[in-house]
Design an enzyme around this catalytic site. Structure first.
Site, PDB file in Angstrom:
ATOM      1  N   ARG A  63       0.986  -1.374  -0.075  1.00 16.83           N
ATOM      2  CA  ARG A  63      -0.039   0.044  -0.073  1.00 16.83           C
ATOM      3  C   ARG A  63       0.978   1.387  -0.169  1.00 16.83           C
ATOM      4  O   ARG A  63       2.130   1.151   0.263  1.00 16.83           O
ATOM      5  CB  ARG A  63      -0.919  -0.147   1.204  1.00 16.83           C
ATOM      6  CG  ARG A  63      -1.917  -1.081   1.202  1.00 16.83           C
ATOM      7  CD  ARG A  63      -2.968  -0.857   2.405  1.00 16.83           C
ATOM      8  NE  ARG A  63      -2.347  -1.186   3.774  1.00 16.83           N
ATOM      9  CZ  ARG A  63      -1.713  -0.387   4.220  1.00 16.83           C
ATOM     10  NH1 ARG A  63      -2.244   1.060   4.282  1.00 16.83           N
ATOM     11  NH2 ARG A  63      -1.377  -0.520   5.632  1.00 16.83           N
ATOM     12  N   LYS A 204      -8.971  -2.038   0.786  1.00  9.67           N
ATOM     13  CA  LYS A 204      -8.656  -1.506   1.887  1.00  9.67           C
ATOM     14  C   LYS A 204      -9.460   0.073   1.730  1.00  9.67           C
ATOM     15  O   LYS A 204      -9.938   0.527   2.854  1.00  9.67           O
ATOM     16  CB  LYS A 204      -7.340  -0.955   2.172  1.00  9.67           C
ATOM     17  CG  LYS A 204      -6.573  -2.151   2.536  1.00  9.67           C
ATOM     18  CD  LYS A 204      -7.169  -2.745   3.951  1.00  9.67           C
ATOM     19  CE  LYS A 204      -6.344  -4.086   4.291  1.00  9.67           C
ATOM     20  NZ  LYS A 204      -7.282  -4.628   5.673  1.00  9.67           N
ATOM     21  N   HIS A 223     -11.262  -4.257  12.240  1.00  7.73           N
ATOM     22  CA  HIS A 223     -10.411  -4.929  11.203  1.00  7.73           C
ATOM     23  C   HIS A 223      -9.683  -6.368  12.040  1.00  7.73           C
ATOM     24  O   HIS A 223      -8.757  -6.350  12.847  1.00  7.73           O
ATOM     25  CB  HIS A 223      -8.801  -3.854  11.317  1.00  7.73           C
ATOM     26  CG  HIS A 223      -7.739  -4.264  10.458  1.00  7.73           C
ATOM     27  ND1 HIS A 223      -6.599  -4.322  10.727  1.00  7.73           N
ATOM     28  CD2 HIS A 223      -7.877  -5.069   9.239  1.00  7.73           C
ATOM     29  CE1 HIS A 223      -5.741  -4.574   9.524  1.00  7.73           C
ATOM     30  NE2 HIS A 223      -6.632  -5.202   8.759  1.00  7.73           N
ATOM     31  N   SER A 241      -1.752  -6.497   9.640  1.00  5.80           N
ATOM     32  CA  SER A 241      -1.172  -7.258   8.551  1.00  5.80           C
ATOM     33  C   SER A 241       0.028  -7.896   9.185  1.00  5.80           C
ATOM     34  O   SER A 241       1.077  -7.674   9.562  1.00  5.80           O
ATOM     35  CB  SER A 241      -0.911  -6.664   7.269  1.00  5.80           C
ATOM     36  OG  SER A 241      -0.240  -7.427   6.355  1.00  5.80           O
ATOM     37  N   LYS A 245      -3.844 -13.092  11.696  1.00  8.07           N
ATOM     38  CA  LYS A 245      -5.267 -13.075  11.485  1.00  8.07           C
ATOM     39  C   LYS A 245      -5.896 -14.080  10.552  1.00  8.07           C
ATOM     40  O   LYS A 245      -6.803 -15.040  10.984  1.00  8.07           O
ATOM     41  CB  LYS A 245      -5.940 -11.635  11.061  1.00  8.07           C
ATOM     42  CG  LYS A 245      -6.035 -10.469  11.934  1.00  8.07           C
ATOM     43  CD  LYS A 245      -6.651  -9.346  11.680  1.00  8.07           C
ATOM     44  CE  LYS A 245      -6.476  -8.961  10.174  1.00  8.07           C
ATOM     45  NZ  LYS A 245      -5.257  -8.478   9.533  1.00  8.07           N
ATOM     46  N   THR A 246      -5.201 -14.077   9.299  1.00 10.18           N
ATOM     47  CA  THR A 246      -5.621 -15.028   8.365  1.00 10.18           C
ATOM     48  C   THR A 246      -5.261 -16.316   8.844  1.00 10.18           C
ATOM     49  O   THR A 246      -6.033 -17.347   8.661  1.00 10.18           O
ATOM     50  CB  THR A 246      -4.952 -14.555   7.173  1.00 10.18           C
ATOM     51  OG1 THR A 246      -5.553 -13.442   6.635  1.00 10.18           O
ATOM     52  CG2 THR A 246      -5.306 -15.748   6.016  1.00 10.18           C
ATOM     53  N   ASP A 260     -10.344 -10.875   7.315  1.00  8.70           N
ATOM     54  CA  ASP A 260      -9.847  -9.387   7.643  1.00  8.70           C
ATOM     55  C   ASP A 260     -10.663  -8.248   7.996  1.00  8.70           C
ATOM     56  O   ASP A 260     -10.280  -7.323   8.784  1.00  8.70           O
ATOM     57  CB  ASP A 260      -9.310  -8.963   6.176  1.00  8.70           C
ATOM     58  CG  ASP A 260      -8.089  -7.876   6.320  1.00  8.70           C
ATOM     59  OD1 ASP A 260      -7.266  -7.776   7.230  1.00  8.70           O
ATOM     60  OD2 ASP A 260      -8.319  -7.138   5.314  1.00  8.70           O
ATOM     61  N   ARG A 323       1.248 -12.182  -1.920  1.00 11.22           N
ATOM     62  CA  ARG A 323      -0.079 -12.385  -1.666  1.00 11.22           C
ATOM     63  C   ARG A 323      -0.737 -13.278  -2.387  1.00 11.22           C
ATOM     64  O   ARG A 323      -0.546 -13.675  -3.707  1.00 11.22           O
ATOM     65  CB  ARG A 323      -0.790 -11.058  -1.479  1.00 11.22           C
ATOM     66  CG  ARG A 323      -0.460  -9.762  -0.656  1.00 11.22           C
ATOM     67  CD  ARG A 323      -1.106 -10.124   0.683  1.00 11.22           C
ATOM     68  NE  ARG A 323      -0.702  -9.155   1.554  1.00 11.22           N
ATOM     69  CZ  ARG A 323      -1.084  -9.009   2.762  1.00 11.22           C
ATOM     70  NH1 ARG A 323      -2.220  -9.542   3.213  1.00 11.22           N
ATOM     71  NH2 ARG A 323      -0.829  -7.878   3.673  1.00 11.22           N
TER      72      ARG A 323
END
Length: 533
Positions: A63, A204, A223, A241, A245-246, A260, A323
Site C-alpha cells: 500500500r 482497503k 479490522h 497485517s 489474523k488469516t 480481515d 499475497r
C-alpha cells in the site's frame, strides 16, 4: 458500447453512460476462468502449475498510505480525524481528476465487477469496480461479495471504484503527492485509484468507506478475522497485517467467517468480504495447510515466485508482501453466507518485534479498551512501501490506516459490545521471543495455535494466572502443549538485564503513546503498563 458478461443488459450500459464512461467494450462479471484466460492473453500474468494466476504488481508491492486522501467537504469536515493518516483532498480537484480518468478510457476495453461489501443484507453496500486490467477484476471478484444472478439483474451500485493502473496523476496539476493516488469521496460515493497495480488498495479503500458509514448505524466495524465453532461460538481476531489474523482464523476445527474485515451489529458478526488476501511469505503446507491448499484454480498470486512445478511460496525475491487472493469457498467449511453470532471471545494479535510481551495474557474490560486504543504491534516488511524489517508501531484500533473517525468512536463501540455480551479478551503476541528481531526467534505458529485454542475452548477460564506487574497483564501459568518457560518471555532471554531494559523501554512507549488520548477514564488509563519516569 459493447457489453459482455453475465446479465449485461441495457440498464448496465445506461449506468456507465450516466457516469460519463464510454469504453469500446465492457466485460461485466466474468467468471474466474475467463478472466484468467484473458489476463494471460493480454500478458498481464501467467496461469501457473497450481492453476492459479500469477501476476507481478511492478514498482508497488504494498500500500501507498502517503498517497491516500479523503475529500474534505461538508460531510467529512467535522467527522474525519484529519492528520498524518487521513489526508485532506479538495472536492474540486477530485472532480477534475475524475473527468480526466473518464476521458482516458474512452474507446478502450474495461472490466467491471458488480457486487457487495457486507454479507449482512441489512448493512451491505452495493458497489461497482471498474478496472483496466483483467486480473484486477478477478481480484475484485475474489475479494468482494459476488451477487446472485437475480441480484445482478437489478444491481444498482451505491459506491463506485475506478481503478486504472495505466493512469498516472500529475501532482502539480492534480493536487496529489505523487503520480500514485488513492482518493475517497464519501459525498460523490466514489474511489479513484491510479498509478499503482497493487490490488490491495481497492479492498482497503472500501474498508475505509465502511469504517466511516457504519458507526452512525450503531454497527462496530472491525479490522479482524472471525471464525465459528460447532457450538455456534464466534471468535474475533484483531491485528494488523502479518500478525496472524488469516493464519489463526483458518482453523481446521472451526469454520471461517472471514479473514480481515467485519462488522458487529445487534444481530451478530458479518464479513465485509467474499474472499481472503493471505500473505504467502514462508508459507508451508505443514504449518498452514488451509491457505496452502486454497492456492489453486481461481486464485490470484501477487509477486509470488514459483520454482518449476513446485510452489515455492517462501521465495521473497520480489517482496516479502507476497499475497494470494482467493474466494472464501477455497477454505473447507467456510461459512456461507459469512455471518456469525455475537462473540464471547476476542483475540488481540500483536507481533512484538522487541520480544518482551508475553505470548498470551488475559485482559480486563478496561485493559481491552486500553490495548484496542493503543493498537501496539509491528509493521512487517513489505506491507507498506519503505518497510524493510519489523518496526514497532501503535496503530489505533489495530487498523489506524483505515479508520477515518477518531479512535474513541470505535473504542466506545467495542466497550459497549464487551459489556453487553460479557466477552473475554486475550492479548496474543505472535512476534519474537528470546530477544528482539534479529536476535530472538518468532514464536512458533504451532504454539500460537495451541494458546488460541485454549482461550477459545474455555480451558483458560479456570487457569492459574501470574500477574506481570510492568505490563499490567495476567499471564496463564500453563497452556496445554506449550513449554511453560516461554509463557514468561524473560525466561527466553539469555541476558535478563537486557530483557528488563527492553521491557521498560516498551512500557514507556505505551505510556507516552497513550498520553495523546484526551478525556479517557482513569480506569482505562490505569489498566495499561506502569512505566518508570
Amino acid at each position: 458500447m459493447n457489453v459482455l458478461g453475465t446479465a449485461a443488459g441495457a440498464e448496465f450500459s445506461a449506468q456507465l453512460e450516466r457516469l460519463g464512461i464510454s469504453p469500446a467494450l465492457a466485460y461485466r462479471n466474468l467468471g474466474s476462468d475467463e478472466l484468467a484466460r484473458i489476463a494471460e492473453e493480454l500478458k498481464e500474468g501467467v496461469i501457473n502449475s497450481t492453476g492459479s494466476l500469477s501476476v507481478n504488481t511492478g514498482k508497488y508491492t504494498g500500500r501507498s498510505p502517503d498517497d491516500r486522501f479523503i475529500v474534505h467537504d461538508e460531510l467529512t469536515g467535522d467527522v474525519v480525524d484529519w492528520g498524518k493518516i487521513n489526508h485532506e483532498f479538495p472536492s474540486d480537484k477530485f472532480g477534475a481528476l475524475l473527468e480526466k480518468m473518464k476521458k482516458s478510457v474512452h474507446g478502450k476495453n474495461l472490466f467491471v465487477f458488480d457486487g457487495f461489501v457486507g454479507a449482512d443484507p441489512k448493512n451491505r453496500l452495493p458497489i461497482r469496480v471498474i478496472n483496466d486490467r483483467a486480473w484486477q477484476s478477478m481480484f475484485a471478484r475474489n475479494l468482494f461479495i459476488r451477487p446472485t444472478a437475480a441480484e445482478l439483474e437489478s444491481h444498482e451500485p451505491e459506491f463506485t471504484i475506478l481503478c486504472l493502473n495505466d493512469f498516472e496523476a500529475s501532482p502539480a496539476e492534480d493536487g496529489t503527492k505523487s503520480d500514485v493516488f488513492i482518493l475517497i469521496d464519501l459525498t460523490r460515493k466514489a474511489v479513484l485509484i491510479g498509478g499503482t497495480q497493487y490490488a490491495g488498495e481497492m479492498k482497503k479503500s472500501m474498508f475505509s468507506v465502511m469504517n466511516f458509514l457504519l458507526p452512525e448505524r450503531g454497527v462496530f466495524p472491525m479490522h479482524c478475522s472471525a471464525n465459528i465453532g460447532d457450538r455456534g461460538d464466534t471468535v474475533l481476531f484483531f491485528g494488523l497485517s502479518g500478525t496472524g489474523k488469516t493464519t489463526l482464523s483458518a482453523d481446521p476445527n472451526r469454520k471461517l467467517i472471514g479473514d480481515d474485515e467485519h462488522g458487529w451489529s445487534d444481530g451478530g458478526t458479518f464479513n465485509f468480504e467474499g474472499g481472503c488476501y493471505a500473505k504467502c511469505i514462508n508459507l508451508s503446507r505443514e504449518a498452514e495447510p488451509e491457505i496452502w491448499n486454497a492456492i489453486r484454480r481461481g486464485a490470484v498470486l501477487e509477486n509470488v515466485m514459483l520454482d518449476g512445478n513446485t510452489p515455492d511460496y517462501a521465495d521473497n525475491s520480489l517482496t516479502e508482501n507476497t499475497r494470494a487472493a482467493y474466494p472464501l469457498g477455497h477454505i473447507p467449511g467456510a461459512v456461507t453466507p459469512s455471518v456469525g453470532g455475537n462473540p464471547q471471545v476476542i483475540i488481540f494479535l500483536t507481533a512484538d518485534a522487541m520480544g518482551v510481551l508475553p505470548p498470551i495474557s488475559k485482559l480486563t474490560r478496561e485493559g481491552a479498551m486500553y490495548h484496542f486504543m493503543s493498537g501496539y504491534t509491528s509493521k512487517l516488511a513489505g506491507t507498506e512501501r519503505g518497510i524493510k524489517e519489523p518496526k514497532s508501531v501503535f496503530s489505533e484500533c489495530f487498523g489506524a490506516p483505515f479508520m477515518p473517525r477518531p479512535a474513541a468512536v470505535y473504542a466506545k463501540l467495542l466497550g459497549e459490545k464487551i459489556t453487553e455480551h460479557n466477552a473475554v479478551v486475550y492479548l496474543v503476541n505472535t512476534g519474537w521471543s528470546g530477544g528482539p528481531y534479529g536476535v530472538g526467534k518468532r514464536i512458533k505458529i504451532q504454539y500460537s495455535r495451541l494458546m488460541v485454542t485454549a482461550a477459545v475452548s474455555g480451558m483458560l477460564d479456570g487457569a492459574g494466572y501470574a500477574h506481570n506487574r510492568l505490563f499490567n497483564l495476567d499471564v496463564p501459568e500453563s497452556v496445554k502443549g506449550v513449554p511453560a518457560d516461554i509463557l514468561d518471555p524473560k525466561n527466553t532471554w539469555k541476558d535478563k538485564g537486557l530483557y528488563d531494559s527492553a521491557a521498560q523501554r516498551l512500557a514507556r512507549m505505551f505510556v507516552d503513546n497513550f498520553a495523546k488520548f484526551r478525556d479517557v477514564s482513569q480506569d482505562i488509563v490505569s489498566a495499561g503498563p506502569r512505566a518508570s519516569p
